[in-house]
Design a protein around this motif. Structure first.
Motif, PDB file in Angstrom:
ATOM      1  N   VAL A 247       0.847  -1.205   0.000  1.00 15.20           N
ATOM      2  CA  VAL A 247       0.000   0.000   0.000  1.00 15.20           C
ATOM      3  C   VAL A 247       0.878   1.250   0.000  1.00 15.20           C
ATOM      4  CG1 VAL A 247      -1.679   1.342   1.335  1.00 15.20           C
ATOM      5  CG2 VAL A 247      -1.987  -1.127   1.068  1.00 15.20           C
ATOM      6  N   LEU A 248       1.896   1.248   0.853  1.00 14.45           N
ATOM      7  CA  LEU A 248       2.813   2.390   0.920  1.00 14.45           C
ATOM      8  C   LEU A 248       3.561   2.566  -0.391  1.00 14.45           C
ATOM      9  CD1 LEU A 248       4.184   1.784   4.516  1.00 14.45           C
ATOM     10  CD2 LEU A 248       2.720   3.677   3.788  1.00 14.45           C
ATOM     11  N   GLU A 249       3.947   1.460  -0.985  1.00 10.90           N
ATOM     12  CA  GLU A 249       4.662   1.514  -2.263  1.00 10.90           C
ATOM     13  C   GLU A 249       3.745   2.028  -3.379  1.00 10.90           C
ATOM     14  OE1 GLU A 249       7.869  -1.338  -4.572  1.00 10.90           O
ATOM     15  OE2 GLU A 249       6.321  -2.273  -3.345  1.00 10.90           O
ATOM     16  N   ALA A 250       2.495   1.572  -3.390  1.00 12.67           N
ATOM     17  CA  ALA A 250       1.538   2.029  -4.408  1.00 12.67           C
ATOM     18  C   ALA A 250       1.269   3.527  -4.281  1.00 12.67           C
ATOM     19  CB  ALA A 250       0.235   1.249  -4.295  1.00 12.67           C
ATOM     20  N   ALA A 251       1.321   4.035  -3.055  1.00 14.14           N
ATOM     21  CA  ALA A 251       1.116   5.472  -2.823  1.00 14.14           C
ATOM     22  C   ALA A 251       2.382   6.263  -3.118  1.00 14.14           C
ATOM     23  CB  ALA A 251       0.674   5.711  -1.381  1.00 14.14           C
ATOM     24  N   GLY A 252       3.478   5.565  -3.402  1.00 11.99           N
ATOM     25  CA  GLY A 252       4.732   6.236  -3.711  1.00 11.99           C
ATOM     26  C   GLY A 252       5.496   6.687  -2.480  1.00 11.99           C
ATOM     27  N   LEU A 253       5.059   6.244  -1.296  1.00 13.04           N
ATOM     28  CA  LEU A 253       5.700   6.681  -0.056  1.00 13.04           C
ATOM     29  C   LEU A 253       6.978   5.906   0.256  1.00 13.04           C
ATOM     30  CD1 LEU A 253       2.456   7.206   1.982  1.00 13.04           C
ATOM     31  CD2 LEU A 253       4.145   8.972   1.425  1.00 13.04           C
ATOM     32  N   ILE A 254       7.115   4.740  -0.348  1.00 10.23           N
ATOM     33  CA  ILE A 254       8.361   3.995  -0.195  1.00 10.23           C
ATOM     34  C   ILE A 254       8.788   3.449  -1.547  1.00 10.23           C
ATOM     35  CG2 ILE A 254       7.899   3.325   2.193  1.00 10.23           C
ATOM     36  CD1 ILE A 254       7.391   0.491   1.203  1.00 10.23           C
ATOM     37  N   THR A 255      10.074   3.213  -1.651  1.00 13.58           N
ATOM     38  CA  THR A 255      10.615   2.533  -2.823  1.00 13.58           C
ATOM     39  C   THR A 255      11.352   1.306  -2.315  1.00 13.58           C
ATOM     40  OG1 THR A 255      12.635   3.871  -2.747  1.00 13.58           O
ATOM     41  CG2 THR A 255      10.857   4.645  -4.185  1.00 13.58           C
ATOM     42  N   ARG A 256      11.471   0.321  -3.180  1.00 12.06           N
ATOM     43  CA  ARG A 256      12.175  -0.900  -2.804  1.00 12.06           C
ATOM     44  C   ARG A 256      13.357  -1.085  -3.731  1.00 12.06           C
ATOM     45  NH1 ARG A 256       7.938  -5.499  -1.479  1.00 12.06           N
ATOM     46  NH2 ARG A 256       9.838  -6.451  -0.717  1.00 12.06           N
ATOM     47  N   GLY A 257      14.483  -1.372  -3.130  1.00 12.34           N
ATOM     48  CA  GLY A 257      15.700  -1.607  -3.893  1.00 12.34           C
ATOM     49  C   GLY A 257      15.605  -2.890  -4.687  1.00 12.34           C
ATOM     50  N   LYS A 258      16.461  -3.006  -5.674  1.00 11.00           N
ATOM     51  CA  LYS A 258      16.443  -4.202  -6.513  1.00 11.00           C
ATOM     52  C   LYS A 258      17.839  -4.774  -6.604  1.00 11.00           C
ATOM     53  CE  LYS A 258      12.427  -2.900  -8.984  1.00 11.00           C
ATOM     54  NZ  LYS A 258      11.745  -1.980  -9.650  1.00 11.00           N
ATOM     55  N   ASN A 259      18.356  -5.196  -5.456  1.00  7.94           N
ATOM     56  CA  ASN A 259      19.702  -5.737  -5.373  1.00  7.94           C
ATOM     57  C   ASN A 259      19.599  -7.226  -5.037  1.00  7.94           C
ATOM     58  OD1 ASN A 259      22.365  -6.262  -5.058  1.00  7.94           O
ATOM     59  ND2 ASN A 259      22.705  -4.867  -3.354  1.00  7.94           N
ATOM     60  N   ALA A 260      19.364  -8.045  -6.045  1.00  3.70           N
ATOM     61  CA  ALA A 260      19.200  -9.489  -5.892  1.00  3.70           C
ATOM     62  C   ALA A 260      18.104  -9.765  -4.867  1.00  3.70           C
ATOM     63  CB  ALA A 260      20.518 -10.143  -5.517  1.00  3.70           C
ATOM     64  N   GLN A 261      18.418 -10.539  -3.819  1.00  3.53           N
ATOM     65  CA  GLN A 261      17.396 -10.862  -2.828  1.00  3.53           C
ATOM     66  C   GLN A 261      17.313  -9.816  -1.720  1.00  3.53           C
ATOM     67  OE1 GLN A 261      18.132 -14.889  -1.591  1.00  3.53           O
ATOM     68  NE2 GLN A 261      16.757 -15.652  -3.179  1.00  3.53           N
ATOM     69  N   PHE A 262      18.290  -8.946  -1.644  1.00  3.69           N
ATOM     70  CA  PHE A 262      18.261  -7.875  -0.652  1.00  3.69           C
ATOM     71  C   PHE A 262      17.513  -6.703  -1.264  1.00  3.69           C
ATOM     72  CE2 PHE A 262      20.206  -4.112   1.411  1.00  3.69           C
ATOM     73  CZ  PHE A 262      19.802  -4.391   2.706  1.00  3.69           C
ATOM     74  N   ARG A 263      16.268  -6.516  -0.844  1.00  2.00           N
ATOM     75  CA  ARG A 263      15.423  -5.457  -1.404  1.00  2.00           C
ATOM     76  C   ARG A 263      14.996  -4.505  -0.304  1.00  2.00           C
ATOM     77  NH1 ARG A 263      10.925  -7.316  -5.210  1.00  2.00           N
ATOM     78  NH2 ARG A 263      10.995  -5.089  -5.469  1.00  2.00           N
ATOM     79  N   PRO A 264      15.892  -3.640   0.119  1.00  2.00           N
ATOM     80  CA  PRO A 264      15.538  -2.730   1.221  1.00  2.00           C
ATOM     81  C   PRO A 264      14.473  -1.721   0.808  1.00  2.00           C
ATOM     82  CG  PRO A 264      17.599  -2.058   0.236  1.00  2.00           C
ATOM     83  CD  PRO A 264      17.215  -3.349  -0.427  1.00  2.00           C
ATOM     84  N   CYS A 265      13.674  -1.341   1.778  1.00  2.00           N
ATOM     85  CA  CYS A 265      12.663  -0.304   1.581  1.00  2.00           C
ATOM     86  C   CYS A 265      13.264   1.026   2.021  1.00  2.00           C
ATOM     87  CB  CYS A 265      11.433  -0.597   2.431  1.00  2.00           C
ATOM     88  SG  CYS A 265      10.605  -2.136   2.009  1.00  2.00           S
ATOM     89  N   THR A 266      12.916   2.077   1.289  1.00  2.30           N
ATOM     90  CA  THR A 266      13.409   3.414   1.580  1.00  2.30           C
ATOM     91  C   THR A 266      12.232   4.381   1.542  1.00  2.30           C
ATOM     92  OG1 THR A 266      15.489   2.863   0.476  1.00  2.30           O
ATOM     93  CG2 THR A 266      15.055   5.195   0.856  1.00  2.30           C
TER      94      THR A 266
END
Length: 112
Positions: A53-72
């Motif tokens: 939900v937060l990602e769809a609202a643009g409030l967070i982004t998720r990294g795309k580093n293999a299996q490590f996908r941190p939220c920011t």
């Protein structure tokens, strides 16, 4: 997403205390989904739904580093709330000024 849609999505995302807590945690720095889920008494899939939900609202982004996908945290959508509330500031200021005058008059009447 136009500004009205962004405002709707942002308010909807912020309407839930779990999502607000996730954003507060991300304000301290990026984190994995597991780290974000840790303080909550809910399943990992439930926390993942909040994150979506937060990602769809643009409030967070998720990294795309293999299996490590941190939220920011992405605070940019919060600007739409700031812009929306700013148009009401003169109304609130006027009401607070009136309330201050009423309280001052009440205190003066009590002291007299």
């Amino acid at each position: 997403m136009n500004e009205s849609d962004q405002l709707d999505a942002t308010f909807a995302a912020l309407a839930n205390p779990t999502r607000r807590a996730i954003l507060a945690r991300l304000a301290q720095g990026q984190a994995t989904v597991n780290a974000l889920a840790e303080p909550f008494d809910m399943s990992l899939p439930a926390v993942s739904k909040h994150i979506r939900v937060l990602e769809a609202a643009g409030l967070i982004t998720r990294g795309k580093n293999a299996q490590f996908r941190p939220c920011t945290l992405n605070a940019k959508p919060l600007e739409s709330i700031t812009n929306w509330t700013e148009q009401y500031r003169p109304i609130w200021d006027a009401r607070f000024d009136r309330m201050g005058n009423i309280l001052k008059n009440m205190k003066e009447a009590k002291d007299a």
